[in-house]
Design a protein around this motif. Structure first.
Motif, PDB file in Angstrom:
ATOM      1  N   SER A 216       0.838  -1.407  -0.151  1.00  0.00           N
ATOM      2  CA  SER A 216       0.315   0.227  -0.096  1.00  0.00           C
ATOM      3  C   SER A 216       0.742   1.193   0.120  1.00  0.00           C
ATOM      4  O   SER A 216       1.763   0.864   0.030  1.00  0.00           O
ATOM      5  N   HIS A 217      -0.028   2.377  -0.539  1.00  0.00           N
ATOM      6  CA  HIS A 217       1.341   3.460  -0.506  1.00  0.00           C
ATOM      7  C   HIS A 217       0.485   4.573   1.111  1.00  0.00           C
ATOM      8  O   HIS A 217       0.924   5.179   1.333  1.00  0.00           O
ATOM      9  N   TRP A 218      -0.291   4.141   1.472  1.00  0.00           N
ATOM     10  CA  TRP A 218      -0.855   4.611   2.568  1.00  0.00           C
ATOM     11  C   TRP A 218      -0.430   4.803   3.355  1.00  0.00           C
ATOM     12  O   TRP A 218      -1.440   3.229   4.437  1.00  0.00           O
ATOM     13  N   LEU A 219       0.368   5.276   3.972  1.00  0.00           N
ATOM     14  CA  LEU A 219       0.448   4.803   5.678  1.00  0.00           C
ATOM     15  C   LEU A 219       0.150   4.448   7.046  1.00  0.00           C
ATOM     16  O   LEU A 219       0.247   4.314   7.752  1.00  0.00           O
ATOM     17  N   GLU A 220      -1.159   5.670   6.533  1.00  0.00           N
ATOM     18  CA  GLU A 220      -2.069   5.258   7.442  1.00  0.00           C
ATOM     19  C   GLU A 220      -3.183   4.175   8.261  1.00  0.00           C
ATOM     20  O   GLU A 220      -2.717   2.935   9.056  1.00  0.00           O
ATOM     21  N   GLU A 221      -3.482   3.122   6.465  1.00  0.00           N
ATOM     22  CA  GLU A 221      -3.746   2.091   6.701  1.00  0.00           C
ATOM     23  C   GLU A 221      -3.005   0.916   7.384  1.00  0.00           C
ATOM     24  O   GLU A 221      -2.922  -0.210   8.185  1.00  0.00           O
ATOM     25  N   VAL A 222      -1.604   0.999   6.541  1.00  0.00           N
ATOM     26  CA  VAL A 222      -0.729   0.336   6.725  1.00  0.00           C
ATOM     27  C   VAL A 222      -0.172   0.339   8.389  1.00  0.00           C
ATOM     28  O   VAL A 222       0.024  -0.836   8.786  1.00  0.00           O
ATOM     29  N   PHE A 223      -0.215   1.261   8.924  1.00  0.00           N
ATOM     30  CA  PHE A 223      -0.385   1.007  10.861  1.00  0.00           C
ATOM     31  C   PHE A 223      -1.072   0.555  10.971  1.00  0.00           C
ATOM     32  O   PHE A 223      -1.077   0.351  12.293  1.00  0.00           O
ATOM     33  N   ALA A 508       1.010  14.019  -0.083  1.00  0.00           N
ATOM     34  CA  ALA A 508       0.703  12.717  -0.401  1.00  0.00           C
ATOM     35  C   ALA A 508      -0.261  11.429   0.259  1.00  0.00           C
ATOM     36  O   ALA A 508      -0.859  10.611  -0.337  1.00  0.00           O
ATOM     37  N   THR A 509       0.050  11.696   1.152  1.00  0.00           N
ATOM     38  CA  THR A 509       0.580   9.721   1.560  1.00  0.00           C
ATOM     39  C   THR A 509      -0.685   9.977   3.478  1.00  0.00           C
ATOM     40  O   THR A 509      -1.209   9.449   3.333  1.00  0.00           O
ATOM     41  N   THR A 510      -0.552  10.991   3.742  1.00  0.00           N
ATOM     42  CA  THR A 510      -1.334  11.571   5.140  1.00  0.00           C
ATOM     43  C   THR A 510      -2.819  12.642   4.844  1.00  0.00           C
ATOM     44  O   THR A 510      -3.385  12.735   3.608  1.00  0.00           O
ATOM     45  N   GLY A 511      -3.783  12.203   5.584  1.00  0.00           N
ATOM     46  CA  GLY A 511      -4.208  13.858   6.300  1.00  0.00           C
ATOM     47  C   GLY A 511      -5.233  13.500   5.638  1.00  0.00           C
ATOM     48  O   GLY A 511      -6.029  13.089   4.550  1.00  0.00           O
TER      49      GLY A 511
END
Lengths: 511, 355
Positions: A216-223, A508-511
């Motif tokens: 995934s690109h989406w760090l929130e999801e990754v965490f 690009a990845t958060t917020g």
């Protein structure tokens, strides 16, 4: 920072209070090259039972190549992939039998078959060669019950939503008794609640001892989902560590940190706006996008794949239409969906997909260069070959295109030289605005630098440049201004003093 | 070394790679590329000349070419459509419609002969226009659109003629059929001239380039400012027109306007084009190849006649030869492509090494 991170193998210690995770698959020292680019370089990667290992990295970091190797689609140039003490053979069916199921980004269901048939696809239970309908239903019901009991087995796959389709693919993996599930960007087309649902299912699979690789690109999801995070950059392993030991800022640093080749962008005068985009919207792609690019300015659109950058470029160039908004070129209205008007008004687009959208592979280099230049080489319709040769020869010199001959088929050139051929096509038109969509994708380092110099050179001559790039160091070193896009919107603007890879990745990845 | 390079700074190895990639292999590949079909034709001819004493007579060869002209004219038009990755199944029917119109309009309709002929040609072109618009504006797959048109045009030909041959044909048809320049039938010369024009258009004009680009990669062509829809429509109009010309030619041959003419001819024509090396995926192929394809099919037909193959076998024989020629062509392409790929790898390998 990367050095301080230990890799999985020497760092891993089983924790006594949990089930004892076993290694399901281990990738060691794997390298893979494609013409003109090294996609993976000596990468180690391990999948443990009952763990989600999230694979993160920028576009082109090598994530897709790694999962394709594990899915048996590619074979490694070097190194090995071992599943259950057996070396994986480069064949998708072998990978399946070895217990590796992959859910690719584009759905792999057969649209005209039912949910049940899709779940047991290719392994239909038969009796004397005849598919046993009852066994088929039985087997697929068992698998589906674990992930989406509410779905009907008779529904045709084409009627499923993307989220439902994904769950059916998970069910298929279960029916195959897979022990490793690889998911490539599974959340891109899902809504918030659907993501929650999927994550619930993944947690369930973990409890049953399945090993999950989550890209995934989406760090929130990754965490949210990962037990372990593995970062790739430029085809190399940066590090792999338990998610609990990392935070978003560290991961972003690992994703982008590298030696940046500083392109010296000379001070130059920036002129009047050439391109003005006002409130451009297109359903499901762009949401009220406004910005401008001035003469001699290099504006970069940063963001992740799917952020809407290519759609925006296509709307400006007239390849796609839009629902509302307006585009002005030098203050004049640019008609919607009219490529020829755009070309007349001085626009040029170098598309992302070089082979698919840029070049006609069967034609020669010369024919590809002059494809947009019929008004110059054939004003009355009959081609003047001397004129064509002169244009191609000038371009070859100006851009140092390396080719056996201008009559060679363009598809026989290396990526960098193919890209230069497309640049040549537009340079001969002396454009006012040049849009480049990922111009350095899939070309080697040397050619990248040359393309960079060409872009800067054009800006110095007053051409307005709109650059789409996912290569952050480049973005940062070339551009006068960076616009960050996410979900069809411009979510951040950074000028020369503010731009930094970390800042861009943050938007690009958060917020 | 053919390449003129002013990049003396490039490492020797890289330049060596270029010259290796270019060297003897290219020319040999090109030879193989252009041969293939011609070889088959020559071999067939040699075998035939031994098998039948009649084969090498001028009368027989002239007859063979005469028969081939109609297919050739229609195939040239069809080639434009296949080059833009389309297909035109309506040509046989258009041919018949043009035939009955040209004779009928002058004989029963009271139109002057030239006007009747022009009307037949316009009808062919108009049908092509409709086919093209269906394929582009309505986005109906050409296979379906022209299949429907095939039915409509054939039906129209039957409706107009009442299913009967319309005769006698105007004198001009008979005269043209019999005319010779320097002893060569005008019909053959006309066919060659038409093929020459088509060759010129495809290789030397911006329209021809646009045809190849549209068929080769429609997205890239569109993004380069080529109006691909317009190019596609024009290709269909050309096919309709050549089919109508074929209708006039068959009228002269049969000395009647016949609604039953050229039944199933679309398949012969498409076979000839494809055997001639035009890719069904578009973007690749030459008119010379199309003519050779037509010639090979003509040769097979001729052989069947000369060797007294029982009538029920000739279809089977034709089919086998078509399949064999296609298989040979695929094998040849594979060989050429493998050669090209090798060159690509040499070319790319050096840049990937970063040398």
């Amino acid at each position: 920072m990367a050095q301080s991170m230990a890799t999985v193998s020497d760092e891993f210690t089983p924790q006594p209070d949990q089930h004892s995770p076993a290694i399901l698959a281990s990738v060691s020292g794997v390298s893979k090259s494609f013409p003109g680019v090294v996609a993976l370089d000596d990468v180690d990667f391990e999948v443990f039972s009952g763990e989600v290992n999230a694979l993160v990295g920028e576009n082109g970091a090598g994530k897709s190549t790694l999962i394709k190797l594990m899915a048996g689609i590619y074979s490694p140039d070097q190194g090995s992939i071992v599943v259950d003490d057996k070396e994986l053979e480069a064949s998708p069916s072998f990978a399946h039998r070895a217990g590796i199921a992959t859910i690719h980004q584009d759905h792999n269901l057969v649209p005209g078959m039912s949910v049940a048939e899709n779940i047991v696809l290719g392994r239909w239970p038969t009796r004397l060669g005849i598919i046993s309908k009852s066994a088929l239903l039985e087997r697929s019901r068992e698998a589906l019950a674990l992930v989406a009991p509410e779905l009907s087995l008779d529904t045709l796959a084409r009627r499923l939503s993307p989220a439902e389709g994904q769950l059916v693919e998970v069910a298929r993996a279960l029916a195959e008794k897979s022990r490793i599930l690889i998911m490539d960007e599974p959340t891109t087309s899902l809504s918030g609640p659907e993501i929650d649902r999927l994550f619930g299912v993944i947690a369930n699979l973990k409890r049953q001892g399945m090993g999950v690789v989550f890209v995934s690109h989406w760090l929130e999801e990754v965490f949210r989902i990962a037990d372990r995070i593995t970062v790739l950059r430029d085809g190399r392993l940066v590090g792999s560590a338990p998610a609990a030991d990392l935070d978003q800022a560290t991961v972003i640093k690992m994703m982008v940190g590298r030696n940046v080749r500083e392109t010296v962008v000379p001070e130059r005068s920036i002129g009047e706006p050439v391109l003005e985009v006002r409130g451009l919207s297109r359903s499901n792609a762009l949401n009220s996008v406004s910005f401008n690019v001035r003469a001699g300015e290099i504006v970069t659109l940063a963001g992740l794949v799917g952020a809407g950058r290519t759609e925006l470029a296509n709307c400006i160039f007239g390849y796609s239409g839009y629902d509302s908004g307006e585009i002005l070129i030098n203050g004049k209205h640019l008609p919607k969906r009219d490529i020829n008007a755009a070309i007349r008004m001085g626009l040029a687009l170098i598309p992302e997909d070089r082979r698919g959208q840029g070049l006609v592979g069967q034609l020669s280099v010369a024919e590809n260069v002059t494809l947009a230049l019929f008004d110059q080489i054939a004003p009355k319709g009959v081609i003047s070959f001397p004129k064509e040769n002169r244009i191609v020869e000038d371009a070859r010199k100006a851009l140092s295109i390396r080719m056996p001959s201008s009559k060679s088929q363009v598809s026989t050139l290396s990526g960098g030289n193919q890209q230069k051929a497309i640049v040549a096509r537009w340079l001969s038109r002396k454009p006012r605005l040049l849009i480049l969509d990922e111009p350095t994708k899939g070309i080697d380092v040397g050619a990248k630098a040359e393309i960079g110099d060409i872009i800067v050179g054009l800006a110095e001559n007053g051409v307005a440049i709109l650059l789409i790039s996912s290569e952050l160091p480049e973005v940062v070193s070339f551009s006068d201004r960076v616009l960050v896009m996410r979900s069809g919107q411009i979510v951040g603007e950074l000028d020369r003093s503010e731009k930094s890879p970390e800042g861009i990745m943050h938007y690009a990845t958060t917020g | 070394m053919k390449i003129k390079t002013d990049d003396g700074a490039r490492p020797l190895l890289e330049r060596l790679g270029d010259s290796m990639a270019l060297g003897g292999s290219t020319t040999f590949l090109e030879v193989v590329q252009s041969l293939g079909l011609l070889t088959v034709i020559v071999i067939c001819s040699i075998v035939l000349s031994f098998a039948s004493p009649v084969f090498l007579t001028i009368i027989n060869i002239e007859n063979l070419l005469f028969t081939a002209t109609i297919v050739a004219v229609v195939a040239v038009g069809q080639a434009f459509v296949i080059l833009v990755a389309g297909i035109d199944l309506s040509v046989g029917a258009v041919l018949a419609l043009s035939s009955v119109l040209a004779v009928g309009l002058s004989l029963h309709g009271g139109l002057p002969v030239p006007v009747a002929i022009a009307a037949a040609l316009l009808t062919g072109g108009g049908i092509g226009l409709v086919n093209g618009l269906c394929a582009t504006v309505l986005r109906i797959p050409p296979l379906i659109a022209t299949l429907a048109m095939m039915s409509i045009a054939r039906g129209a030909a039957f409706l107009y003629s009442g299913g009967r041959n319309i005769a006698p044909v105007p004198k001009v048809f008979i005269e043209v059929q019999a005319a010779r320049i320097f002893g060569i039938p005008v019909v053959i010369l006309f066919t060659l001239a038409l093929a020459l024009v088509a060759h010129f258009v495809l290789t030397r004009t911006s329209f021809g380039r646009s045809i190849y680009a549209t068929g080769g990669n429609p997205v890239a062509a569109r993004l380069a400012g080529i109006r691909t829809d317009r190019v596609t429509v024009i290709a269909f109009v050309i096919s309709g027109l050549t089919a109508a010309i074929g209708g006039l030619m068959i009228t002269a041959r049969l000395e009647a306007g016949a609604a039953t003419a050229a039944f199933g001819m679309e398949l012969t024509v498409i076979s000839a084009v494809v055997i001639g090396g035009v890719s069904l995926f578009g973007g690749e192929g030459k008119i010379v190849g199309v003519l050779l394809g037509v010639l090979l099919l003509g040769l097979v037909q001729n052989a069947v006649n000369l060797l007294n193959v029982p009538p029920n076998y000739d279809l089977v024989v034709s089919g086998v030869v078509i399949a064999a020629a296609a298989a040979l062509d695929v094998a040849r392409r594979k060989y050429v492509e493998a050669g090209l790929l090798r060159r690509t790898i040499i070319d790319k390998g050096e840049s990937a090494d970063g040398k």
